[in-house]
Write a protein that holds these residues in place. Structure first.
Motif, PDB file in Angstrom:
ATOM      1  N   SER A   1      22.896 -40.780 -19.670  1.00  0.00           N
ATOM      2  CA  SER A   1      21.740 -39.749 -19.741  1.00  0.00           C
ATOM      3  C   SER A   1      21.696 -39.336 -18.333  1.00  0.00           C
ATOM      4  N   MET A   2      21.767 -40.301 -17.352  1.00  0.00           N
ATOM      5  CA  MET A   2      21.357 -39.853 -15.884  1.00  0.00           C
ATOM      6  C   MET A   2      22.483 -38.818 -15.304  1.00  0.00           C
ATOM      7  N   ALA A   3      23.544 -39.180 -15.771  1.00  0.00           N
ATOM      8  CA  ALA A   3      24.627 -38.137 -15.198  1.00  0.00           C
ATOM      9  C   ALA A   3      24.462 -36.978 -15.857  1.00  0.00           C
ATOM     10  N   LEU A   4      24.269 -36.681 -17.075  1.00  0.00           N
ATOM     11  CA  LEU A   4      24.052 -35.475 -17.757  1.00  0.00           C
ATOM     12  C   LEU A   4      22.781 -34.624 -17.171  1.00  0.00           C
ATOM     13  N   GLY A   5      21.693 -35.548 -17.204  1.00  0.00           N
ATOM     14  CA  GLY A   5      20.547 -34.993 -16.422  1.00  0.00           C
ATOM     15  C   GLY A   5      20.799 -34.254 -15.057  1.00  0.00           C
ATOM     16  N   GLU A   6      21.257 -34.974 -14.082  1.00  0.00           N
ATOM     17  CA  GLU A   6      21.537 -34.751 -12.857  1.00  0.00           C
ATOM     18  C   GLU A   6      22.314 -33.606 -12.768  1.00  0.00           C
ATOM     19  N   TYR A   7      23.440 -33.359 -13.718  1.00  0.00           N
ATOM     20  CA  TYR A   7      24.655 -32.409 -13.891  1.00  0.00           C
ATOM     21  C   TYR A   7      23.831 -30.996 -14.343  1.00  0.00           C
ATOM     22  N   VAL A   8      23.108 -31.086 -15.412  1.00  0.00           N
ATOM     23  CA  VAL A   8      22.284 -29.886 -15.865  1.00  0.00           C
ATOM     24  C   VAL A   8      21.299 -29.544 -14.873  1.00  0.00           C
ATOM     25  N   SER A   9      20.453 -30.403 -13.934  1.00  0.00           N
ATOM     26  CA  SER A   9      19.592 -29.998 -12.896  1.00  0.00           C
ATOM     27  C   SER A   9      20.335 -29.194 -12.010  1.00  0.00           C
ATOM     28  N   VAL A  10      21.305 -30.057 -11.252  1.00  0.00           N
ATOM     29  CA  VAL A  10      22.009 -29.620 -10.185  1.00  0.00           C
ATOM     30  C   VAL A  10      22.735 -28.116 -10.455  1.00  0.00           C
ATOM     31  N   SER A  11      23.222 -28.077 -11.647  1.00  0.00           N
ATOM     32  CA  SER A  11      23.764 -26.767 -12.221  1.00  0.00           C
ATOM     33  C   SER A  11      22.866 -25.726 -12.105  1.00  0.00           C
ATOM     34  N   SER A  12      21.709 -25.799 -12.710  1.00  0.00           N
ATOM     35  CA  SER A  12      20.808 -24.890 -12.745  1.00  0.00           C
ATOM     36  C   SER A  12      20.352 -24.263 -11.215  1.00  0.00           C
TER      37      SER A  12
ATOM     38  N   ARG B   1      23.623 -19.389  -5.921  1.00  0.00           N
ATOM     39  CA  ARG B   1      24.776 -18.151  -6.027  1.00  0.00           C
ATOM     40  C   ARG B   1      24.381 -16.863  -6.518  1.00  0.00           C
ATOM     41  N   ALA B   2      23.427 -16.803  -7.471  1.00  0.00           N
ATOM     42  CA  ALA B   2      22.849 -15.563  -7.770  1.00  0.00           C
ATOM     43  C   ALA B   2      22.026 -15.008  -6.522  1.00  0.00           C
ATOM     44  N   LEU B   3      21.234 -15.687  -5.657  1.00  0.00           N
ATOM     45  CA  LEU B   3      20.520 -15.160  -4.285  1.00  0.00           C
ATOM     46  C   LEU B   3      21.789 -14.436  -3.640  1.00  0.00           C
ATOM     47  N   ILE B   4      22.947 -15.581  -3.468  1.00  0.00           N
ATOM     48  CA  ILE B   4      23.819 -15.105  -2.426  1.00  0.00           C
ATOM     49  C   ILE B   4      24.610 -13.919  -2.862  1.00  0.00           C
ATOM     50  N   ALA B   5      24.696 -13.668  -4.173  1.00  0.00           N
ATOM     51  CA  ALA B   5      25.411 -12.183  -4.714  1.00  0.00           C
ATOM     52  C   ALA B   5      24.582 -11.322  -4.468  1.00  0.00           C
ATOM     53  N   LYS B   6      23.233 -11.508  -4.448  1.00  0.00           N
ATOM     54  CA  LYS B   6      22.387 -10.234  -4.363  1.00  0.00           C
ATOM     55  C   LYS B   6      22.177  -9.819  -3.014  1.00  0.00           C
ATOM     56  N   GLU B   7      22.208 -10.949  -2.222  1.00  0.00           N
ATOM     57  CA  GLU B   7      22.297 -10.512  -0.707  1.00  0.00           C
ATOM     58  C   GLU B   7      23.399  -9.742  -0.213  1.00  0.00           C
ATOM     59  N   ARG B   8      24.398 -10.300  -0.809  1.00  0.00           N
ATOM     60  CA  ARG B   8      25.667  -9.615  -0.364  1.00  0.00           C
ATOM     61  C   ARG B   8      25.836  -7.969  -0.901  1.00  0.00           C
ATOM     62  N   ARG B   9      25.259  -7.827  -2.221  1.00  0.00           N
ATOM     63  CA  ARG B   9      25.259  -6.514  -2.676  1.00  0.00           C
ATOM     64  C   ARG B   9      24.187  -5.764  -1.938  1.00  0.00           C
ATOM     65  N   GLU B  10      23.182  -6.245  -1.577  1.00  0.00           N
ATOM     66  CA  GLU B  10      21.913  -5.412  -0.704  1.00  0.00           C
ATOM     67  C   GLU B  10      22.540  -4.949   0.582  1.00  0.00           C
ATOM     68  N   LEU B  11      23.486  -5.890   1.347  1.00  0.00           N
ATOM     69  CA  LEU B  11      23.959  -5.639   2.402  1.00  0.00           C
ATOM     70  C   LEU B  11      25.202  -4.567   2.472  1.00  0.00           C
ATOM     71  N   LEU B  12      25.826  -4.398   1.324  1.00  0.00           N
ATOM     72  CA  LEU B  12      26.822  -3.307   1.039  1.00  0.00           C
ATOM     73  C   LEU B  12      26.025  -2.044   0.871  1.00  0.00           C
ATOM     74  N   GLU B  13      25.093  -2.073  -0.013  1.00  0.00           N
ATOM     75  CA  GLU B  13      24.382  -0.864  -0.483  1.00  0.00           C
ATOM     76  C   GLU B  13      23.331  -0.268   0.777  1.00  0.00           C
ATOM     77  N   SER B  14      22.692  -1.132   1.377  1.00  0.00           N
ATOM     78  CA  SER B  14      21.582  -0.662   2.200  1.00  0.00           C
ATOM     79  C   SER B  14      21.637  -1.515   3.585  1.00  0.00           C
TER      80      SER B  14
END
Length: 237
Positions: A66-77, A83-96
Motif C-alpha cells: 500500500s505504501m509503495a502504491l501510494g508513493e508511486y501514484v503521488s510522485v507520478s502526479s 513535465r507539463a510545466l517544462i513542456a509549456k515553458e519550452r513551447r513559450e520560448l519557441l513561440e515568443s
C-alpha cells in the motif's frame, strides 16, 4: 583558494535524493505505527503467538504494498505536473522569445536588480540556457531533477518493511506478560528516532517532531490495545 561554486552542493539529483529520503522516513514511521498498533491490538485480545504472528505478517506485507502504491501514484502526479510545466515553458520560448526575455528580466527586477542589470542578467542567462533560466526563476524546477516515482515507491516499501519488522519481532520475543510493555517502549524509542531524522531532513524543530510522532504513536497503541482487550474480555474474539 577554492571558488564559491566549488563549495556549494550541485543541485543535480537533489530532488530525487530528498524525495526517496522523505519517502523512506515516512515509510519507516508508518511501518512502525501500523504494525505495532495491529499486533498490540491483537495481543490485547489473545496471547496466541500464531495469531499475533499471522496478523503482523499480513499487516507488514499489505502495508508495504500500500505504501509503495501510494508513493508511486503521488510522485507520478507530481512528476507529470512538472513535465507539463517544462513542456509549456519550452513551447513559450519557441513561440515568443522576446516576451519571455522581458518576463525573465522583470523577475530579476522584482528581486531588486536595476533595470539595466536585470536585462543584462536575463540576456546572458538566456544565451547560456534559456529553458533552465526560466524554469529556475519562474518555477524553481531543474529539468533533469524531476522526482522519480519508482525511487519513492521502492524507498517507502523497504522502509515500511524494516520499520514494521521491529514491533513484530519485539512482541514475539518476550513472555506473554511482557509483550505489550516491551513493544510500547521499543516502538516509542523508534518513533522518536524517525521523528528526529525527519526533522533533520526538513530543517524543522527536532524536539517538536519527535514529541509529535511519539504522542501520536502512543495514542494509536493505547487505543488499539484497549479495543483488543475489550474484545478479548467480552468473548467476542
Amino acid at each position: 583558494m577554492p571558488q564559491q561554486h566549488d563549495l556549494e552542493p550541485h543541485r543535480d539529483g537533489t530532488a530525487q535524493r530528498l524525495n526517496w529520503l522523505r519517502a523512506g522516513v515516512l515509510g519507516a514511521n508508518d511501518g512502525i505505527v501500523s504494525v505495532a498498533a495491529l499486533v498490540v491490538g491483537v495481543a490485547g485480545a489473545t496471547t496466541n503467538t500464531a495469531v499475533i504472528l499471522t496478523a503482523g505478517v499480513a499487516a507488514l506485507v499489505g502495508g508495504g504494498i500500500s505504501m509503495a502504491l501510494g508513493e508511486y501514484v503521488s510522485v507520478s502526479s507530481q512528476r507529470d505536473s512538472e513535465r507539463a510545466l517544462i513542456a509549456k515553458e519550452r513551447r513559450e520560448l519557441l513561440e515568443s522569445p522576446e516576451e519571455e526575455l522581458a518576463e525573465l528580466a522583470g523577475i530579476y527586477r522584482s528581486k531588486g536588480l536595476s533595470e539595466e542589470t536585470s536585462w543584462q542578467v536575463a540576456t546572458e542567462l538566456t544565451k547560456h540556457d534559456a529553458l533552465a533560466a526560466h524554469l529556475s526563476a519562474e518555477l524553481n524546477i531543474v529539468e533533469n531533477d524531476v522526482a522519480s516515482p519508482w525511487h519513492a515507491a521502492f524507498a517507502s516499501a523497504v522502509a515500511f518493511l524494516i520499520g514494521g519488522l521491529l514491533p513484530l519481532i519485539v512482541i514475539l520475543l518476550p513472555p506473554a506478560a511482557w509483550r505489550v510493555p516491551a513493544t510500547f517502549v521499543v516502538v516509542l524509542i523508534a518513533l522518536a528516532a524517525t521523528g528526529l531524522v525527519g526533522a533533520h531532513l526538513g530543517g524543522s524543530s527536532r524536539l517538536t517532531a519527535a514529541v509529535r510522532v511519539v504522542v501520536g504513536g502512543a495514542l494509536a497503541l493505547i487505543v488499539t490495545f484497549a479495543i483488543g482487550a475489550l474484545l478479548g474480555t467480552t468473548g467476542i474474539v
